[in-house]
Design an enzyme around this catalytic site. Structure first.
Site, short mmCIF file in Angstrom:
data_model
loop_
_atom_site.label_atom_id
_atom_site.label_comp_id
_atom_site.label_asym_id
_atom_site.label_seq_id
_atom_site.Cartn_x
_atom_site.Cartn_y
_atom_site.Cartn_z
N TRP A 1 21.72 45.93 43.35
CA TRP A 1 22.47 47.18 43.26
C TRP A 1 21.52 48.38 43.08
O TRP A 1 21.93 49.45 42.67
CB TRP A 1 23.44 47.13 42.08
CG TRP A 1 24.61 46.22 42.30
CD1 TRP A 1 25.86 46.59 42.74
CD2 TRP A 1 24.67 44.80 42.12
NE1 TRP A 1 26.67 45.49 42.86
CE2 TRP A 1 25.97 44.36 42.47
CE3 TRP A 1 23.75 43.84 41.71
CZ2 TRP A 1 26.37 43.03 42.42
CZ3 TRP A 1 24.13 42.51 41.66
CH2 TRP A 1 25.43 42.11 42.01
N CYS B 1 29.26 42.60 45.57
CA CYS B 1 30.44 41.82 45.24
C CYS B 1 31.22 41.35 46.46
O CYS B 1 31.69 40.21 46.52
CB CYS B 1 31.35 42.57 44.28
SG CYS B 1 32.04 44.13 44.93
N HIS C 1 36.03 46.17 42.57
CA HIS C 1 35.26 44.94 42.45
C HIS C 1 36.01 43.85 43.21
O HIS C 1 37.24 43.77 43.16
CB HIS C 1 35.08 44.54 40.98
CG HIS C 1 34.30 43.26 40.81
ND1 HIS C 1 33.12 43.02 41.48
CD2 HIS C 1 34.53 42.15 40.05
CE1 HIS C 1 32.67 41.82 41.13
NE2 HIS C 1 33.51 41.28 40.28
N ASP D 1 34.96 34.20 40.32
CA ASP D 1 34.07 35.31 40.67
C ASP D 1 32.63 34.81 40.75
O ASP D 1 32.10 34.28 39.78
CB ASP D 1 34.20 36.42 39.62
CG ASP D 1 33.58 37.73 40.07
OD1 ASP D 1 32.86 37.74 41.08
OD2 ASP D 1 33.82 38.75 39.41
N ASN E 1 43.26 44.43 32.83
CA ASN E 1 44.30 44.93 31.92
C ASN E 1 43.80 45.34 30.55
O ASN E 1 44.56 45.36 29.58
CB ASN E 1 45.39 43.87 31.75
CG ASN E 1 46.73 44.49 31.36
OD1 ASN E 1 46.94 45.69 31.52
ND2 ASN E 1 47.64 43.68 30.85
N GLU F 1 52.82 47.96 34.30
CA GLU F 1 52.06 48.79 33.36
C GLU F 1 53.00 49.54 32.42
O GLU F 1 53.94 50.21 32.86
CB GLU F 1 51.20 49.78 34.13
CG GLU F 1 50.07 50.38 33.32
CD GLU F 1 48.91 49.43 33.12
OE1 GLU F 1 48.72 49.00 31.97
OE2 GLU F 1 48.22 49.12 34.09
N TYR G 1 55.48 19.43 39.31
CA TYR G 1 55.08 18.53 38.22
C TYR G 1 53.62 18.72 37.85
O TYR G 1 53.18 18.34 36.76
CB TYR G 1 55.34 17.06 38.61
CG TYR G 1 54.35 16.47 39.57
CD1 TYR G 1 53.27 15.73 39.11
CD2 TYR G 1 54.48 16.63 40.93
CE1 TYR G 1 52.35 15.19 39.99
CE2 TYR G 1 53.58 16.10 41.82
CZ TYR G 1 52.52 15.37 41.35
OH TYR G 1 51.61 14.84 42.22
#
Length: 783
Positions: free
Chosen positions: A334, A370, A429, A452, A492, A541, A615
């Site tokens: 990066w 990413c 991302h 990820d 979140n 939200e 199941y």
């Protein structure tokens, strides 16, 4: 299948071996050829005519054992005792006549052959044997003589990994059986024509994936030494999302086409107000990609025995896609300086990266960010048979201290304290979702899992992340593995502002509740449109369910007191059911009991939702949501009747007819969070089996099997399966359509063959109703 039994029975009626000529003809022919060999004075020429297919293998330098075992060298000089030579050669002839050996094996592995089509692997390049576990495949082989089920033995060996072991599932011994059964390694002869046989081979849905070598071992029941044949072609075993018993089973065909078979996709980037999209070539079927994926598995040092577990495989691959600590596929960069490699934005395909990594024997490729890590992960997972997709989260938080919040620290003058502000929020991302059951988690947490491969934080000492259950992330159950806290914070977490106190410590001065996790996006099924899947990762939200999830999660983080704790926890919620629970075809009725253990009144609103569940613990979808207001007097207990009408679930159920009821709420007076999750199933009726007459060995008796359709609609294509060890062989009875609430009576006639306590077992099979069965104990007397 009946047709298979008829074919085998038909060929076995003629000759000593199935499909062979009459015995006298075989013996005369062999004897005559043997005499000719004596006249010519050469054992080799005799053997060449006796077994031409084996002699062809003499030129094959890959199988020295066969040459030593089968080919007898000619005598260097004529023997002075012709009579003795005749006797010895006759014995050799008889021994060779008894031996059974494999001349060739055809894996039926071309792209147009039955195996590749049935296993959905015909898109892979080349003619390698590529199959999926939990499903039968066919192989053909040519023998040196016809196979006799009465006199010959044959089994297959499959081996994978550097040290194959039967106990680890990496050395599989596949026996020859008369009837194939599900979920086990077995082989059955389904066709026989002279010296050629065709095998149908079955594998369990938990088989280890990877590269297998194949060996065929043949012998006779008369004690003649066994012969082995090593196939020069390997078998590649993959996960099977078409198999219901496989952990990666995905029941929607359109989704399988998208998440397993589609080799081109879209990856989203930019900002939440300016969402961009780029086409990415996943290329999982491209030449060399499967080999590269097998190479990655080998290089990971994951024990081959662990490759049967999809959770384990995904977790290992999450680490291997990045080069951070295990010399994996791609180097992250990066810095803005990519002069000694390729700029991350220049890539548009996984193929070149994977092939380059493989051809360089595992030298990490430079460079990636990413979306490149995500694209490669999608390729590898789809290639191995695990449903996968690339997912983009806008305003994505990076939580560095497991606080489950995005923290901003300010000094007394409201200036940022840079060395403390390690948390960050990325414009976007990209990571991945993969689909699988989670038997390692409580029911309801299978389905989509976040994984990820971009190296951000270590997990158990390695740069990897996931798989983390969507349902655990959404509800704030961050204590469930793997790496659920990190993903929860990405989508979140609240942004909390802290100001330094004049004396010591920090005080919370502001909370931004809608700062992260916006427009979570993936390519739509069957089109290039963007699909918003934010609702899979978080509740709406600002809703009470979303707030409960955030505060529940934070209590398991490094700052459990970030949010106000409950003043008291004195309200209990539980779910009860009467007797054996709700029955199929009727309204499902449960009771919700709420207790106030305090001497003060309590108020709350229970949010309830019921979802259909496989199941395996995978949730198919929510059927109904509702809110239940609750007002409790001091020390009061209330019971609420909860009813799910038949009409709401009749077309939603899957095998096992399981449902999950989730309740959550917050007590107004104390801020206590109350929650309950209950799994239940809709019970199906039993088959009633009543024995008729005396049970005596050799004497015919009968049993009556009765079934009543519990549903108000017709059952299509009903089939009964009946079997009783020592009573009768297993067989099917095709019943056909059964009307709503209709009763079917079936009378079975059979002759017991063994005395003692026996069980007659029956089950019903149809698409609309499963898990219907019955059993009767029958005591059989000796005649």
């Amino acid at each position: 299948m009946p047709g298979e039994r008829l074919a085998v029975r038909g060929t076995s009626e003629v000759g000593r071996f199935p499909g062979a000529a009459p015995p006298t003809r075989v013996e005369l022919t062999i004897h005559k050829d043997g005499e000719k060999k004596l006249e010519e004075g050469g054992c080799r020429r005799w053997f060449k005519k006796m077994c031409p297919c084996c002699c062809k293998r003499q030129s094959n330098t890959h199988d020295v054992t066969d040459k030593v075992e089968f080919v007898k060298p000619p005598a260097p000089t004529p023997t002075p005792e012709p009579a003795k030579l005749t006797v010895e050669n006759g014995e050799a002839k008889e021994m060779e006549e008894m031996k059974l050996s494999v001349c060739s094996v055809d894996l039926l592995s071309s792209k147009t052959d039955q195996n590749r089509k049935e296993h959905h692997t015909e898109l892979f390049q080349g003619d390698d044997m590529i199959i999926r576990r939990g499903q039968t495949f066919q192989i053909e082989m040519e023998l040196n003589r016809p196979f006799s089920a009465d006199n010959d033995k044959l089994h297959l060996d499959l081996k994978t990994g550097p040290l194959p072991l039967v106990s680890k599932g990496t050395h599989v011994i596949i026996p020859l059986v008369d009837h194939l059964e599900d979920d086990r390694w077995e082989a059955k002869i389904v066709e026989q024509n002279g010296n050629k046989i065709k095998l149908s081979v079955n594998s369990p849905a938990s088989a280890v994936i990877g590269l297998y070598g194949l060996t065929v071992t043949t012998s006779t029941l008369k004690g003649v030494a066994a012969n082995t044949y090593n196939s020069d072609k390997n078998i590649v075993m993959l996960f099977n999302p078409w198999c219901e018993e496989d952990a990666v089973f995905l029941d929607d065909e359109e989704e399988r086409k998208e998440y397993v078979l589609n080799d081109i996709g879209r990856i989203y980037y930019g900002t939440e107000k300016q969402i961009g999209a780029r086409t990415w070539n996943f290329g999982q079927f491209h030449e060399g990609v499967l080999e590269a994926c097998m190479f990655i598995l080998e290089k990971s040092d994951m024990p081959p025995s662990g490759r049967g577990d999809a959770v384990n495989v995904v977790r290992v691959l999450s680490a291997m896609i990045n080069a951070q600590d295990d010399f994996g596929v791609l180097v992250g960069n990066w810095s803005g300086d990519y002069s000694d490699g390729v700029s991350p934005s220049a890539w548009s395909s996984s193929v070149e990266i994977l092939r380059k990594y493989h051809s360089s024997n595992g030298t990490p490729v430079s460079y990636g960010q990413c979306w490149v890590f995500s694209g490669i992960t999608t390729t590898v997972l789809r290639c191995l048979g695990i449903p996968a997709r690339s997912v983009t989260n806008f305003q994505s938080a990076h939580d560095t201290d497991v606080s489950l919040t995005t923290d901003v620290y300010l000094d007394e003058n409201m200036e940022p304290i840079d060395y403390l502000n390690s948390d960050s929020v990325w414009n976007f991302h990209v990571w991945n979702d993969c689909w699988m059951a989670r038997q390692d988690l409580p029911p309801g947490h299978g389905g989509w899992q976040a994984v990820d491969s971009t190296p951000q934080e270590t997990s158990q000492g390695t740069f990897r992340c996931g798989p983390a259950s969507h349902n655990a992330i959404r509800s704030g159950q961050v204590y469930l593995k793997h790496d659920t806290p990190f993903v929860f914070a990405e989508v979140n977490s609240d942004k909390i502002f802290w100001q330094k106190n004049p004396d010591a410590g920090f005080t919370q001065i502001h909370c931004e509740k809608k700062a992260v996790g916006h427009y979570i996006s993936t390519k739509a099924v069957g089109s290039d449109e963007r699909a918003d899947i934010t609702h899979l990762y978080k509740y709406q939200e600002g809703s009470e369910e979303e707030r409960i999830a955030v505060e529940t999660a934070s209590r398991f983080g490094s700052k459990p007191d970030t949010y106000s704790t409950a003043l008291a926890e004195d309200v209990l919620v539980e779910v009860k059911m009467e007797g054996e629970g709700p029955r199929m075809g009727a309204d499902a009725k449960l009771s919700i009991v709420v207790k106030n253990l305090s001497s003060q009144p309590r108020h709350t609103t229970l949010h309830s939702q019921v979802a259909v569940m496989y199941y395996t613990g995978v949730l198919k979808g929510t059927i109904r949501k509702e809110q239940i207001p609750v007002e409790l007097l001091p020390n009061e207990e209330k019971t609420f009747d909860w009813v799910l009408p038949y009409q709401q679930y009749q077309n939603q159920l899957v095998d096992q007819a399981a449902l999950m009821l989730t309740l959550s709420g917050r007590v107004s007076e104390t801020q206590q969070v109350v929650a309950n999750q209950t799994t239940f199933r809709l019970r199906t009726p039993d088959l009633n089996i009543t024995p008729l007459g005396d049970a005596i060995v050799g004497k015919e008796m009968a049993a009556k099997i009765t079934f009543t359709n519990p549903l108000p609609r017709m059952l299509k294509g009903v089939v009964f399966r009946v079997e009783g060890l020592g009573l009768q062989k297993g067989h099917e009875v095709i019943v056909g359509d059964v009307g709503g609430h209709s009763t079917v009576t079936l009378t079975e006639h059979f002759v017991p063959t063994q005395h003692g306590r026996r069980k007659l077992v029956a089950c019903l099979d149809c698409k609309q109703l499963t898990q219907v069965h019955g059993v009767a104990d029958i005591v059989v007397l000796e005649n």
